[in-house]
Scaffold this motif. Structure first.
Motif, PDB file in Angstrom:
ATOM      1  N   CYS A   1       0.946  -1.202   0.105  1.00 34.80           N
ATOM      2  CA  CYS A   1       0.036   0.276   0.136  1.00 34.80           C
ATOM      3  C   CYS A   1       0.740   1.183   0.163  1.00 34.80           C
ATOM      4  O   CYS A   1       2.050   1.116   0.675  1.00 34.80           O
ATOM      5  N   LYS A   2       0.501   2.247  -0.814  1.00 33.15           N
ATOM      6  CA  LYS A   2       1.333   3.447  -0.744  1.00 33.15           C
ATOM      7  C   LYS A   2       0.671   4.618   0.033  1.00 33.15           C
ATOM      8  O   LYS A   2       1.155   5.565   0.046  1.00 33.15           O
ATOM      9  N   GLY A   3      -0.325   4.062   0.909  1.00 33.91           N
ATOM     10  CA  GLY A   3      -0.850   4.955   1.966  1.00 33.91           C
ATOM     11  C   GLY A   3      -2.480   5.288   1.394  1.00 33.91           C
ATOM     12  O   GLY A   3      -2.691   5.187   0.420  1.00 33.91           O
ATOM     13  N   LYS A   4      -3.176   5.466   2.404  1.00 31.50           N
ATOM     14  CA  LYS A   4      -4.525   5.818   2.251  1.00 31.50           C
ATOM     15  C   LYS A   4      -4.966   7.058   1.146  1.00 31.50           C
ATOM     16  O   LYS A   4      -5.758   7.092   0.702  1.00 31.50           O
ATOM     17  N   THR A   5      -4.063   7.839   1.381  1.00 32.89           N
ATOM     18  CA  THR A   5      -3.916   9.124   0.539  1.00 32.89           C
ATOM     19  C   THR A   5      -3.696   8.632  -0.906  1.00 32.89           C
ATOM     20  O   THR A   5      -4.223   9.428  -1.921  1.00 32.89           O
ATOM     21  N   ALA A   6      -3.224   7.654  -1.290  1.00 28.81           N
ATOM     22  CA  ALA A   6      -2.596   7.407  -2.605  1.00 28.81           C
ATOM     23  C   ALA A   6      -3.828   6.334  -3.327  1.00 28.81           C
ATOM     24  O   ALA A   6      -3.638   6.096  -4.303  1.00 28.81           O
ATOM     25  N   CYS A   7      -4.653   5.823  -2.507  1.00 30.37           N
ATOM     26  CA  CYS A   7      -5.542   4.902  -2.607  1.00 30.37           C
ATOM     27  C   CYS A   7      -6.742   5.317  -3.763  1.00 30.37           C
ATOM     28  O   CYS A   7      -7.152   6.329  -3.597  1.00 30.37           O
ATOM     29  N   ARG A   8      -6.619   4.822  -4.815  1.00 28.77           N
ATOM     30  CA  ARG A   8      -7.838   5.169  -5.832  1.00 28.77           C
ATOM     31  C   ARG A   8      -8.515   4.072  -6.009  1.00 28.77           C
ATOM     32  O   ARG A   8      -8.083   2.755  -6.172  1.00 28.77           O
ATOM     33  N   ASP A   9      -9.835   4.034  -6.241  1.00 29.10           N
ATOM     34  CA  ASP A   9     -10.743   2.673  -6.316  1.00 29.10           C
ATOM     35  C   ASP A   9     -11.578   2.816  -7.194  1.00 29.10           C
ATOM     36  O   ASP A   9     -12.095   3.788  -7.874  1.00 29.10           O
ATOM     37  N   ASP A  10     -11.911   1.475  -7.945  1.00 29.99           N
ATOM     38  CA  ASP A  10     -12.779   1.195  -9.163  1.00 29.99           C
ATOM     39  C   ASP A  10     -14.181   0.820  -8.469  1.00 29.99           C
ATOM     40  O   ASP A  10     -14.709   0.269  -9.216  1.00 29.99           O
ATOM     41  N   GLY A  11     -14.192   0.789  -7.117  1.00 25.61           N
ATOM     42  CA  GLY A  11     -15.386   0.084  -6.530  1.00 25.61           C
ATOM     43  C   GLY A  11     -15.138  -1.167  -5.900  1.00 25.61           C
ATOM     44  O   GLY A  11     -15.893  -1.856  -5.115  1.00 25.61           O
ATOM     45  N   GLU A  12     -13.941  -1.940  -6.557  1.00 23.39           N
ATOM     46  CA  GLU A  12     -13.715  -3.076  -6.014  1.00 23.39           C
ATOM     47  C   GLU A  12     -12.331  -3.404  -5.649  1.00 23.39           C
ATOM     48  O   GLU A  12     -11.954  -4.203  -4.832  1.00 23.39           O
ATOM     49  N   ARG A  13     -11.393  -2.549  -6.260  1.00 25.60           N
ATOM     50  CA  ARG A  13     -10.024  -2.744  -6.157  1.00 25.60           C
ATOM     51  C   ARG A  13      -9.331  -1.265  -5.920  1.00 25.60           C
ATOM     52  O   ARG A  13      -9.645  -0.511  -6.518  1.00 25.60           O
TER      53      ARG A  13
ATOM     54  N   ILE B   1      -6.836   1.098  -7.514  1.00 25.24           N
ATOM     55  CA  ILE B   1      -5.979   0.941  -8.837  1.00 25.24           C
ATOM     56  C   ILE B   1      -4.682   1.275  -8.745  1.00 25.24           C
ATOM     57  O   ILE B   1      -3.979   1.188  -9.803  1.00 25.24           O
ATOM     58  N   THR B   2      -4.134   1.865  -7.394  1.00 25.30           N
ATOM     59  CA  THR B   2      -2.873   2.010  -7.271  1.00 25.30           C
ATOM     60  C   THR B   2      -2.010   0.753  -7.135  1.00 25.30           C
ATOM     61  O   THR B   2      -0.848   0.535  -7.651  1.00 25.30           O
ATOM     62  N   CYS B   3      -2.399   0.014  -6.180  1.00 30.12           N
ATOM     63  CA  CYS B   3      -1.715  -1.490  -5.884  1.00 30.12           C
ATOM     64  C   CYS B   3      -2.470  -2.433  -6.500  1.00 30.12           C
ATOM     65  O   CYS B   3      -1.748  -3.551  -6.331  1.00 30.12           O
ATOM     66  N   ASP B   4      -3.602  -2.300  -6.932  1.00 36.10           N
ATOM     67  CA  ASP B   4      -4.212  -3.422  -7.758  1.00 36.10           C
ATOM     68  C   ASP B   4      -4.774  -4.474  -6.617  1.00 36.10           C
ATOM     69  O   ASP B   4      -4.856  -5.468  -7.264  1.00 36.10           O
ATOM     70  N   ARG B   5      -4.723  -4.305  -5.404  1.00 31.42           N
ATOM     71  CA  ARG B   5      -5.366  -5.085  -4.687  1.00 31.42           C
ATOM     72  C   ARG B   5      -6.720  -5.079  -4.287  1.00 31.42           C
ATOM     73  O   ARG B   5      -7.449  -3.985  -4.270  1.00 31.42           O
ATOM     74  N   SER B   6      -7.474  -6.083  -3.911  1.00 33.37           N
ATOM     75  CA  SER B   6      -8.938  -5.745  -3.690  1.00 33.37           C
ATOM     76  C   SER B   6      -9.120  -5.300  -2.346  1.00 33.37           C
ATOM     77  O   SER B   6      -8.252  -5.607  -1.428  1.00 33.37           O
ATOM     78  N   PHE B   7     -10.371  -4.522  -1.938  1.00 31.72           N
ATOM     79  CA  PHE B   7     -10.582  -4.144  -0.837  1.00 31.72           C
ATOM     80  C   PHE B   7     -10.632  -5.252   0.074  1.00 31.72           C
ATOM     81  O   PHE B   7     -10.378  -4.846   1.539  1.00 31.72           O
ATOM     82  N   ALA B   8     -11.206  -6.376  -0.157  1.00 30.62           N
ATOM     83  CA  ALA B   8     -11.232  -7.401   0.844  1.00 30.62           C
ATOM     84  C   ALA B   8      -9.834  -7.812   1.436  1.00 30.62           C
ATOM     85  O   ALA B   8      -9.581  -8.175   2.566  1.00 30.62           O
ATOM     86  N   GLU B   9      -8.952  -7.842   0.440  1.00 28.26           N
ATOM     87  CA  GLU B   9      -7.525  -8.097   0.839  1.00 28.26           C
ATOM     88  C   GLU B   9      -6.701  -7.199   1.685  1.00 28.26           C
ATOM     89  O   GLU B   9      -6.228  -7.562   2.297  1.00 28.26           O
ATOM     90  N   ILE B  10      -7.091  -5.961   1.150  1.00 29.75           N
ATOM     91  CA  ILE B  10      -6.575  -4.814   1.846  1.00 29.75           C
ATOM     92  C   ILE B  10      -6.872  -4.852   3.329  1.00 29.75           C
ATOM     93  O   ILE B  10      -6.404  -4.494   4.368  1.00 29.75           O
ATOM     94  N   GLU B  11      -8.218  -4.945   3.554  1.00 24.67           N
ATOM     95  CA  GLU B  11      -9.045  -4.910   4.767  1.00 24.67           C
ATOM     96  C   GLU B  11      -8.682  -6.133   5.844  1.00 24.67           C
ATOM     97  O   GLU B  11      -8.118  -5.992   6.985  1.00 24.67           O
ATOM     98  N   GLN B  12      -8.287  -7.409   5.031  1.00 22.61           N
ATOM     99  CA  GLN B  12      -7.969  -8.545   5.932  1.00 22.61           C
ATOM    100  C   GLN B  12      -6.543  -8.381   6.273  1.00 22.61           C
ATOM    101  O   GLN B  12      -6.016  -8.584   7.598  1.00 22.61           O
ATOM    102  N   THR B  13      -5.586  -7.806   5.573  1.00 29.24           N
ATOM    103  CA  THR B  13      -4.205  -7.282   5.795  1.00 29.24           C
ATOM    104  C   THR B  13      -4.213  -6.430   6.902  1.00 29.24           C
ATOM    105  O   THR B  13      -3.406  -6.650   7.965  1.00 29.24           O
ATOM    106  N   ARG B  14      -5.154  -5.404   6.885  1.00 30.60           N
ATOM    107  CA  ARG B  14      -4.956  -4.349   7.997  1.00 30.60           C
ATOM    108  C   ARG B  14      -5.591  -5.077   9.076  1.00 30.60           C
ATOM    109  O   ARG B  14      -5.095  -4.724  10.196  1.00 30.60           O
TER     110      ARG B  14
END
Length: 74
Positions: A7-19, A21-34
């Protein structure tokens, strides 16, 4: 296998509704990692470790070893 992009940080996060688009990880993956990171931080804090860097390095090293072991057994 896919490639992990940190992750490049929450301020760099850009979403397409599911992923992101900065790191190409799904929001589910990001949430589980957090959640996993939060659980490790909670555990280390509850143990009152003075050397949290050593704890984090130990967890990182053991995680890599466990994954490599599982991959070689597959």
């Amino acid at each position: 296998m896919s490639v992990f992009t940190p992750c490049k940080g929450k301020t760099a996060c850009r979403d397409d509704g599911e992923r992101c688009i900065t790191c190409d990880r799904s929001f589910a993956e990001i949430e589980q990692t957090r959640a996993l990171i939060a659980a490790l931080a909670d555990f280390a804090q509850s143990q009152s470790y003075d050397n949290v860097e050593a704890f984090a390095a130990y967890v990182a090293d053991k995680t890599v070893k466990k994954i490599k072991h599982r991959q070689s057994a597959a």
